[in-house]
Design a protein around this motif. Structure first.
Motif: not given
Length: 124
Positions: A36-48
């Motif tokens: 699972w990964f997540r990406q917030a506006p203006g940020k890079e996709r990050e590992f969860v």
């Protein structure tokens, strides 16, 4: 073709919980490590979080340890992310991904298949 379909996102108050699901088709699910990964506006996709093929090896980002739990049901070809004690900083688009490596890696570059994502919004 391979499809990963996420569901379960939505709007929740801080401190609340959500359970995300990712249903897979078109691949031999039990042979894939899932993440699972997540990406917030203006940020890079990050590992969860990540889980190995059999579910015995788990990997979590420090920011979610103790709050999120990843699990899988190979018979249902589905991976889950239980999210508790949600914070406003957990707000992001959440994606599931599949990889053929044995252990779950934490870089998006290591994952081959991706879902379309589901939005999680945590209000403070």
């Amino acid at each position: 073709q391979v499809q990963l379909v996420e569901s379960g996102g939505g709007l929740v108050q801080a401190g609340g919980s959500l359970r995300l699901s990712c249903a897979a088709s078109g691949l031999t699910f039990s042979t894939y490590t899932m993440g699972w990964f997540r990406q917030a506006p203006g940020k890079e996709r990050e590992f969860v979080a990540g889980i190995s093929r059999s579910g015995t090896v788990l990997n979590y980002a420090d920011s979610v340890k103790g709050r999120f739990t990843i699990s899988r049901d190979n018979a249902k070809r589905t991976v889950y992310l239980q999210m508790n004690s949600l914070k406003s900083e957990d707000t992001a688009f959440y994606y599931c991904a599949a990889d053929l490596r044995f252990t779950p890696k934490d870089s998006p570059k290591d994952y081959f298949y991706w879902g379309q994502g589901t939005q999680v919004t945590v209000s403070s």
